[in-house]
Design a protein around this motif. Structure first.
Motif, PDB file in Angstrom:
ATOM      1  N   VAL A  72       0.841  -1.188   0.000  1.00 50.41           N
ATOM      2  CA  VAL A  72       0.000   0.000   0.000  1.00 50.41           C
ATOM      3  C   VAL A  72       0.879   1.241   0.000  1.00 50.41           C
ATOM      4  N   ARG A  73       0.715   2.092  -1.016  1.00 52.17           N
ATOM      5  CA  ARG A  73       1.454   3.350  -1.045  1.00 52.17           C
ATOM      6  C   ARG A  73       0.823   4.355  -0.091  1.00 52.17           C
ATOM      7  N   VAL A  74       1.661   5.136   0.567  1.00 52.09           N
ATOM      8  CA  VAL A  74       1.173   6.225   1.414  1.00 52.09           C
ATOM      9  C   VAL A  74       0.867   7.409   0.496  1.00 52.09           C
ATOM     10  N   LYS A  75      -0.403   7.736   0.379  1.00 50.50           N
ATOM     11  CA  LYS A  75      -0.807   8.788  -0.551  1.00 50.50           C
ATOM     12  C   LYS A  75      -0.767  10.179   0.067  1.00 50.50           C
ATOM     13  N   ASP A  76      -0.977  10.271   1.371  1.00 48.48           N
ATOM     14  CA  ASP A  76      -0.991  11.564   2.055  1.00 48.48           C
ATOM     15  C   ASP A  76       0.094  11.568   3.117  1.00 48.48           C
ATOM     16  N   LEU A  77       1.260  12.086   2.761  1.00 48.49           N
ATOM     17  CA  LEU A  77       2.388  12.099   3.697  1.00 48.49           C
ATOM     18  C   LEU A  77       2.142  13.042   4.870  1.00 48.49           C
ATOM     19  N   ASP A  78       1.327  14.081   4.647  1.00 48.35           N
ATOM     20  CA  ASP A  78       1.023  15.010   5.741  1.00 48.35           C
ATOM     21  C   ASP A  78       0.239  14.335   6.858  1.00 48.35           C
ATOM     22  N   ALA A  79      -0.460  13.251   6.522  1.00 42.60           N
ATOM     23  CA  ALA A  79      -1.280  12.567   7.519  1.00 42.60           C
ATOM     24  C   ALA A  79      -0.451  11.700   8.465  1.00 42.60           C
ATOM     25  N   LEU A  80       0.805  11.450   8.114  1.00 41.95           N
ATOM     26  CA  LEU A  80       1.656  10.626   8.975  1.00 41.95           C
ATOM     27  C   LEU A  80       2.092  11.403  10.207  1.00 41.95           C
ATOM     28  N   PRO A  81       2.165  10.766  11.360  1.00 44.55           N
ATOM     29  CA  PRO A  81       2.733  11.439  12.532  1.00 44.55           C
ATOM     30  C   PRO A  81       4.232  11.637  12.333  1.00 44.55           C
ATOM     31  N   TYR A  82       4.817  12.547  13.094  1.00 39.72           N
ATOM     32  CA  TYR A  82       6.266  12.730  13.014  1.00 39.72           C
ATOM     33  C   TYR A  82       6.964  11.438  13.422  1.00 39.72           C
ATOM     34  N   PRO A  83       8.116  11.153  12.830  1.00 40.32           N
ATOM     35  CA  PRO A  83       8.873   9.964  13.249  1.00 40.32           C
ATOM     36  C   PRO A  83       9.110   9.968  14.757  1.00 40.32           C
ATOM     37  N   ALA A  84       9.103   8.793  15.361  1.00 39.88           N
ATOM     38  CA  ALA A  84       9.223   8.657  16.826  1.00 39.88           C
ATOM     39  C   ALA A  84      10.675   8.815  17.262  1.00 39.88           C
ATOM     40  N   ARG A  85      11.197  10.015  17.068  1.00 41.91           N
ATOM     41  CA  ARG A  85      12.607  10.279  17.402  1.00 41.91           C
ATOM     42  C   ARG A  85      12.882  10.138  18.897  1.00 41.91           C
ATOM     43  N   HIS A  86      11.840  10.255  19.717  1.00 40.73           N
ATOM     44  CA  HIS A  86      12.030  10.147  21.168  1.00 40.73           C
ATOM     45  C   HIS A  86      12.498   8.758  21.590  1.00 40.73           C
ATOM     46  N   ARG A  97       5.120  16.105   0.591  1.00 45.77           N
ATOM     47  CA  ARG A  97       4.537  16.765   1.749  1.00 45.77           C
ATOM     48  C   ARG A  97       4.284  18.233   1.427  1.00 45.77           C
ATOM     49  N   SER A  98       3.401  18.842   2.188  1.00 48.20           N
ATOM     50  CA  SER A  98       3.133  20.264   2.013  1.00 48.20           C
ATOM     51  C   SER A  98       4.187  21.095   2.730  1.00 48.20           C
ATOM     52  N   ALA A  99       4.320  22.335   2.295  1.00 47.95           N
ATOM     53  CA  ALA A  99       5.275  23.249   2.924  1.00 47.95           C
ATOM     54  C   ALA A  99       4.918  23.469   4.391  1.00 47.95           C
ATOM     55  N   ASP A 100       3.627  23.630   4.681  1.00 47.41           N
ATOM     56  CA  ASP A 100       3.205  23.887   6.064  1.00 47.41           C
ATOM     57  C   ASP A 100       3.565  22.719   6.973  1.00 47.41           C
TER      58      ASP A 100
END
Length: 468
Positions: free
Chosen positions: A164-178, A225-228
């Motif tokens: 499954v391709r991710v079509k809306d990258l803005d919908a993804l949460p930020y990577p779990a860098r913590h 992804r969007s600029a915002d």
């Protein structure tokens, strides 16, 4: 009832050449951290280990004993396979019965390797953000989860459908860098502006057809992804981790000029004051956009020229003329942005004369930094399929096994790589210019070690290249 925990691992690899050991940027493994963020969003406890920046000193065993994960996931590239094999063996030797998941470029290109060798109970093909949480939720009844590969009882590798391709990258949460210590990550010595850095991604997919590049996960179709969304993440990174320097983790920054300009305008308007670098093709460097990149904080561009022989450039379907590289570098210099350029030596049918032509061209282009790599026939690439090139999984890094298409012996390629570094860097003008760019005292030590190695003629050494 509590949900099962998942341990995600970036296995890393042991760099063979000194240029990799001394001068490689360390960036967070966004792949596993993005999947971890999706799993956490679904309520699963997640933990992570990144062995590209931490030693294998019993950390894996301690993490398993502490967290008792029911699932263990590996991000797999071909050079990391020996580490994956070692770690899976250690996991099973502990008596750990966790379900092992493998994903990433190599596992997607060769799921049978991981399944048939017992390195994985299941392989996640392509992008794993949506399939992995479903896999964990439904295991072992995953027949209706698309994008998986499993080993049937009869030994046949079975795929459950297209990833499954991710079509809306803005919908993804930020990577779990913590999940990891962000202080471990920084840009390479000599071309960083801050002691700490991280990476972000702008898009997925690459429309070009370079035959040596692996496109098995993201393919050629662009998703952006969007600029915002990106500006919001950059502000979050500064607020949360104090990071003000970053790398765009994309093959090309200007791959979609209009969307790239929207991002640049948003960054300039926000007056972030961050420093960053990115990658871009030499034939796509636009003077007007370069000025905006500089105004937005870009201080260096990484550009893969790859070869100085037009025949070799055509062979690998790079899609550029040498004249375009000269013009592109001129534009970058006029914009006041530094350049790091990559070159590859030892392509199939490439002669020693053509490799020296590449060295001459690198010197002519005169980037701030140049990196010379020995060709690697990564599984899943078009060039490996075209020439039928073998890959040696027993080698930690170097896998240029003997093959009729390699007209230059491995020992000769190694020597030419050493010559390339000495000819490019050991020139008084360039040494002085590089020394002036160093902002951190420890980087002077690193550069001194590299210079000594060059003088000794061992800069490309340690590859254990098989004799021919």
């Amino acid at each position: 009832m509590s949900k099962p925990s998942i341990l995600l691992i970036e296995p890393g690899y042991i760099p063979d050449s000194l240029i990799e050991r001394l001068a490689t940027s360390t960036m967070p493994p966004l792949g596993i951290l993005q999947v971890a963020a999706m799993l956490e969003q679904a309520g699963y406890p997640c933990y992570a280990l990144d062995f590209s920046v931490m030693p294998m000193d019993g950390r894996l065993q301690r993490a398993i004993q502490r967290y008792d994960p029911e699932f263990i996931g590996f991000s797999c590239t071909a050079p990391c396979l020996p580490n994956v094999q070692q770690m899976v063996r250690e996991i099973r030797d502990m008596g750990c019965t966790a379900t092992i998941i493998c994903g990433g470029y190599d596992a997607t290109a060769r799921p049978e390797v991981y399944l048939e060798r017992g390195l994985a109970d299941v392989v996640v093909l392509g992008e794993g953000e949506y399939s992995t949480p479903r896999l964990v939720d439904q295991w072992p009844d995953v027949e209706d989860v698309p994008g998986l590969a499993l080993l049937r009882d009869n030994g046949v590798v079975h795929r459950t459908g297209e990833p499954v391709r991710v079509k809306d990258l803005d919908a993804l949460p930020y990577p779990a860098r913590h999940l990891l210590d962000m202080s471990l990550y920084k840009l390479a010595p000599g071309y960083r502006r801050s002691p700490r850095a991280t990476s972000v991604f702008f898009h997925r997919g690459c429309p070009h057809r370079c035959t040596f590049c692996d496109r098995t996960v993201f393919g050629q179709k662009l998703t952006l992804r969007s600029a915002d969304s990106i500006v919001a993440e950059l502000k979050y990174l500064e607020r949360t981790y104090g990071v003000t320097e970053f790398r765009f983790h994309d093959d090309r920054f200007l791959v979609h000029p209009r969307r790239a300009e929207e991002l640049l305008d948003a960054m300039i308007k926000a007056d972030l004051g961050y420093t960053w670098f990115c990658a871009e093709r030499v034939d796509k460097l636009d003077a007007r956009l370069l000025k905006k990149m500089k105004a937005a904080g870009c201080f260096r561009i990484e550009s893969g020229v790859e070869a100085g022989s037009q025949r070799v450039l055509n062979l690998i379907k790079k899609g550029i003329k040498k004249e375009a590289a000269v013009e592109g570098f001129r534009k970058v210099r006029e914009a006041g942005i530094g350049v790091l350029s990559n070159f590859i030596l030892g392509f199939p049918t490439e002669t020693p004369e053509e490799m020296h032509e590449t060295i001459d061209f690198a010197i002519e282009l005169d980037p701030d930094y140049a990196a010379f790599f020995m060709f690697q026939p990564y599984p899943g690439t078009d060039i490996a399929a075209e020439f039928g090139l073998p890959w040696d999984d027993d080698h930690r890094r170097f896998s240029r096994l003997p093959h009729p298409s390699y007209t230059t012996p491995n020992e000769t390629v190694e020597k030419i790589v050493d010559i390339a570094y000495r000819r490019f860097y050991l020139h008084p003008t360039r040494v002085w210019r590089l020394a002036r760019q160093v902002d951190h005292p420890e980087d002077l030590v690193t550069m001194g070690m590299a210079a000594i190695s060059m003088l000794q003629g061992g800069f490309a050494g340690g590859t254990n290249a098989p004799a021919e």
